[in-house]
Structures are given as C-alpha cells and as structure tokens.
Design an enzyme around this catalytic site. Structure first.
Site, PDB file in Angstrom:
ATOM      1  N   ASP A 348       0.368  -1.278   0.065  1.00  0.00           N
ATOM      2  CA  ASP A 348       0.094  -0.531   0.244  1.00  0.00           C
ATOM      3  C   ASP A 348       0.700   1.358  -0.092  1.00  0.00           C
ATOM      4  O   ASP A 348       2.028   1.134   0.308  1.00  0.00           O
ATOM      5  CB  ASP A 348      -1.007   0.013   1.215  1.00  0.00           C
ATOM      6  N   GLU A 372       1.623  -1.128  -5.034  1.00  0.00           N
ATOM      7  CA  GLU A 372       0.480   0.266  -5.387  1.00  0.00           C
ATOM      8  C   GLU A 372       1.083   2.070  -5.032  1.00  0.00           C
ATOM      9  O   GLU A 372       1.656   2.880  -4.700  1.00  0.00           O
ATOM     10  CB  GLU A 372      -0.546   0.909  -3.893  1.00  0.00           C
TER      11      GLU A 372
END
Length: 622
Positions: A348, A372
């Site tokens: 993330d 990400e």
C-alpha cells in the site's frame, strides 16, 4: 516451490490442468481409434475442472455433471491522472510540503477522527477532524494490540517458506478479496456499507469459498492487510479494511487466528494457488488528534521518536536515516513470509515512502512485491519498478476506463497508452492490470451497460499484464466511491450462473491454456493490431482479442483484422460464442461484432476432446 504435476499433452492440444488430472484422448476422421497421449511433466497451477468442445471452446464444469462427453485530488497535472477531490476528507499533515495528496485517492488512510502515524522512513501523523478520540469499545469488545497482551505471530511455528519466484507470477490470475466483505461464518449477516463497520468476513470464510474462486480460473488471491488494527468506532467507521494498523506483529482478531491464516495458505497451496497479502508500511492508525497519541499503543514503534512531527502530510512524507526502523520492517516482512507461507505482497501507499527504502524491503521479503503507486503518469509510476517487482498499472487503468465508459471514448488513446507502457516500464509483464478495486468506483457505476463491462473485464484479463479481478465484478456489483464499492459478496449467494462469472471463467481458462501451451506467451509483448473510433484489437501469443465501446444497443460491425499471427486458411474459434471461422489467404481474420460484445479468437483444434479423470493433483512442496 515445486509445482510439478503430471499432465497429458500433445503439441497442438491444450493441456488439461485441474484439481484432478485427466487423460486426453482424441477421436476424429484422421484416426479410427482414440489415441492416448503420453504423460509429461510440466509446472502448472491448479485450474477449475473444464471441458473442451469445438476445439478450445471452454465451459465451466458444473459440480454435479457426470463423465464428460465428446462434443459437449492528487492535484498533479501528470498526463492521464484522473483523481479528483471529493471535498469530504480532512487535510493530511506531514514534514515536507512537496505536493498535495489526493483527497479521493487514499481516503482509507484519512478518516475524520483518525490519526495516522507513518512509521519507518515515513515518520508522519495525519490530523483527525470531527471525531475527536473516537468511541472506544468496552474491554470485552476490543483487542489490545500492545506487545504484552497480543499474540505475536513471529513466535509461531512457521509454515514452509514460499520459494515462488517473482517471475512465476506472470502466469497467474488474481482474485482480490476484502476479507471482511467476502465470506462470514453466518451468511445471513447484514452489511450496511455506509456504516463502514465490520461485517464478519473471515479467513475461514475464504477457505469455504475457494471452489467459487477457483472455478473462475483464478490461480491466486489477494487478501486485505492481516495486522492488528485500532479497535475503535470512529466518526469514519471501523478498521474493517485493514489499513489502520497499530501492531504489525499481531493479527486482526476479527478475521481469525494465527492458525486460521496458516490454514488459508495451506488450503490454497493444496490447490496449487498462491496467496498475496496486502501490507502497509507508510502509516499506523490512531483514533484521535495529534495531541492525544498514546505511542505505547503502537508496536513495535512505541515511541514518538519514530514518527513525523505533527504537520501537513505531503506526497513523499519521509524522514531519512531511520536505520533501526528499516531493519525492523525487514524482520517483520520476512517473518510474515516464513510464518504464513505467503507467496506475494501487494504494498500500500508506495509513493509516500522514500524510493530507496523499497529495494531492501523487497530483498527482505524475498517474494513477489506488487506496489501501489496511485498515479496515472507513466514517467512517474514506471521508475518504481526499479525498486519493486511489479506495480498496479494505473497508467493503463485511466485510459482504459475513459475508452469504455462511453461510446465516445478514445480507443486510439488506449492503444497508445498500452504501447507506451511497454516501452516505459522495466517489465510490463509483471505489472498488474485491473479495472476495479476498493479505492475506485466500479465500472457499472460509471456506465450501466453489461456488454461494456464485458469488454472491460476481457481487456483486463488479456491485455498483457497479470490480471486482477475485484470481488463482486463477477456478480455485476455497481457501487461507486468508497464505501459503496465495498459490498458484501454473500448477498449474491455466490452465484456461478451470472453472465460475468461465466465470462471470467472462460477468458481466464483460455489465458491459462496459452500460458502453459506456449511458454513464450508470458514474456511476449501485446501488439495493438487495429483501432477505429469504437474498436481496438490486440494480439498476444495465439490470442487475438477485439473490443468495442459502442455498448449493448449498437449495430452489427464487420471488421477484418490483419497482423493476427495466424496462418493462411487457418481454422479459428471465437472462444466466447464457439463460432468457427477461417482466415483468408493472407492470414487475415474477418470478425462480426454484435451488440458491442468482445471477441476472443484462437486457432481451433482439429477435434473435440474426451477427458477421463485418472489421478489427483499432488500437494505443493515448498
């Protein structure tokens, strides 16, 4: 990891790869007697049971079918960036005023009433608004995530460590799961997504629905972060999504126990499927404002010295020379792999961490890392692949959605983006292609046209990267922005009869077939062989796919595709309709597009197949 399994293959026939192994026999006009092909060893993932009719035309095998019969705003002005602020989220607070983070792109980290402490090289706090300290659960309701109380998994007997190489992920197809919203112990449980609270999904629930996933042809799953979270009811709900952690060495008790997560990994590996786990390095969570943080609640970073001063968070909110923190994160990520047999990580908020951090982090993990980088600009996103194995392909996501969300979308721009990504990124075959996830609105919320959705899904699977399908796409879910796009899947009764479920199963299987029938498919580039105002055609390996943005009410379109890679006068099969055709003397293929539906063509086999079950798939060996 050894993934050896005996399958029976001949060069022009598709390998039949399943939870069981089949003997392939052929009967046709060229031979009077059925012929059995010799067994050979090939490294394969486990696939759902399928049967073949009319060459490569696939059908999902119902569980009760008898023996098979033959013939059956980030306010950055990068090109392609499409994030827009929604006006509801509080400002971020951090050290350096580099650039303003999108208020819509990462709302999961910026709930009102929450403080997020970015740890490691990202020592930061985010201000909470409107929620104060949040509502603390009673002691009987809450989990204490401090080290003295929580069960720390790094003291647990480990599973065999995964040795799946990053390159092995190229041939996988991933199903993304929000653990809390996938399968609870009680499927009658209500789930009001607007409340942003736990709804009851667990790791054991995922195990109970692995057939549902595998029968769509998926060979890996991606689950929510597993770490222990803040256990407060805040003005913006609870930490059901897994991004508000407070103890990285303990698990989220809402999802299950240490043994439950290990059982999930073992159940997947028994099916020759892989486990990807979402992880967060950028921040910790606190239910309150920056002046009330109790650092003793954080573990292992339980002192203010590990965190950013209280200030506005920027695009790269890092502080250098946090050697001890970096080493701790390396130990943590390595122990996650060792204890739970994890095969890959989705990471993330990568762009909010100093780039130099990620190389050592990836080495410590020792498995595939998928970052990400929530940005649509290739020149910004692609360089992160120098530090990580793969990236979520946001540079392709935005032009893809623009191309299909109405009939005026630019197919030429989509083709240009696809070609540019292959030139700009270090290895586009390790990028992950997606059209929906938990951070972005579902496609059907932007265009209510099922045939347009079919085009988007097929493009996601066949455009060249590692495909990711988000839970609920197969059921036609249509939620908009968070939290509407985080629906409970059990409301669908896990139907395997929906058109999109069956579409995904068919397209996944033709890709799976090509992966193992033609090893060069994995690293082959995707060629754009045709575009016009409403269509785009791609060629990769032996698969030619044609897409339309005209929608369900469109008229018939006849298109001749050149540069297909097919031979002259070669029989072909359209996989989704089982229509047979033949190329012309130049290898060109004439295609009829009806009602704006996608087309997937491949060379046809000389005969139908009869499959006879002969033995079970062996267990994976790590």
């Amino acid at each position: 990891m050894s993934k050896k399994a005996v399958i029976l293959v001949e060069k022009e026939l598709p390998p039949i790869v399943s939870a069981t192994i089949y003997k392939i026999t052929e009967a046709n006009s060229y031979r009077e007697q059925p012929r059995t092909y010799e067994a050979s060893e090939r490294s394969v993932p486990d696939l759902p049971e399928l049967y073949y009719s009319n060459g490569l035309c696939t059908r999902v095998l119902p569980q009760t079918i008898p023996e098979l019969q033959t013939g059956e705003g980030l306010e950055r002005n990068y090109e392609g960036l499409e994030t827009k602020p929604n006006g509801n989220d509080p400002p971020m607070l951090a050290v350096k005023d580099v650039e303003t983070m999108s208020s819509s792109s990462k709302s999961k980290r910026r709930r009102r009433g929450l403080i997020f402490a970015a740890v490691g090289v990202l020592i930061a706090l985010a201000a909470g608004l409107g929620g104060g300290l949040g509502v603390r659960r009673s002691n009987s309701q809450r989990n204490t995530s401090g080290a003295p109380v929580a069960e720390l998994f790094n003291a647990t007997t480990p599973l065999p460590r995964s040795d799946v190489a990053p390159n092995d992920w190229r041939g996988r197809s991933i199903y993304q799961i929000i653990t809390d919203r996938f399968s609870p112990s009680d499927s009658t449980m209500p789930c009001d997504v607007a409340k942003r609270q736990y709804c009851g999904g667990t790791w054991q629930g995922i195990i109970s629905q692995l057939d549902y996933i595998q029968n769509m042809g998926f060979t890996a799953i991606w689950i929510s972060p597993v770490t222990a979270q803040i256990d407060d009811i805040t003005a913006e709900g609870e930490a059901y999504h897994g991004y508000w952690q407070q103890n990285i060495f303990a698990l989220n008790f809402h999802f299950g126990t240490i043994s439950d997560l290990q059982a999930l990994a073992s159940a997947l590996h028994a099916r020759n499927m892989l486990l990807m786990v979402d992880v967060v390095v950028n921040h910790f969570g606190w239910a309150g404002n920056g002046r009330t943080v109790d650092y003793a609640k954080m573990y292992p970073f339980d002192n203010r010295k590990y965190y950013h001063p209280y200030c506005v968070i920027t695009n790269q909110d890092y502080l250098s020379n946090q050697t001890a923190v970096e080493q701790t994160y390396g130990q943590w990520i390595s122990s996650l792999v060792s204890v739970f047999g994890i095969d890959g990580f989705r990471i993330d908020t990568v762009k909010h961490v100093e780039k130099s951090f990620w190389s050592n982090f990836k080495s410590a993990a020792g498995i595939y890392t998928l970052g990400e980088v929530f940005d649509g600009a290739m020149n910004y996103t692609c360089p992160y692949q120098e530090q990580l194995d793969g990236l979520l392909d946001y540079p392709l996501y935005y032009p893809m959605i623009r191309a299909f969300q109405d009939s005026n979308g630019s197919m030429a721009s989509l083709g240009t983006a696809l070609a540019s990504i292959q030139d700009s990124c270090r290895d586009p075959t390790l990028l992950a292609t997606f059209s929906e996830n938990h951070d972005i609105p579902r496609f059907l919320s932007q265009r209510n046209d099922m045939n347009a959705q079919m085009n988007v899904i097929v493009f996601t699977i066949l455009s060249g990267g590692i495909p990711i399908i988000y839970q609920g796409q197969e059921q036609g879910f249509s939620g908009g922005n968070d939290p509407a796009n985080r629906e409970a899947l059990w409301t669908s009764d896990y139907s395997t009869k929906t058109p999109l479920y069956m579409l995904i199963a068919s397209v996944n299987q033709i890709r799976n077939h090509e992966v193992f029938a033609s090893p060069q498919y994995l690293t082959a580039s995707t060629e754009v062989i045709f575009t016009d105002d409403h269509h785009i055609a791609l060629q990769k390996g032996n698969i030619v796919s044609l897409y339309s943005n005209e929608g369900s009410n469109s008229s018939l379109s006849n298109i001749t595709l050149t540069k297909t890679g097919f031979q002259e006068n070669q029989p072909t099969i359209e996989i989704l309709t089982c229509r047979n055709s033949t190329t012309d003397a130049d290898g060109n293929l004439r295609v009829s597009v009806q009602e704006g539906k996608p087309q997937v063509g491949s060379p046809a086999l000389k005969s139908n197949l009869r499959l006879t079950k002969i033995r079970s798939f062996p267990q994976l060996r790590h």
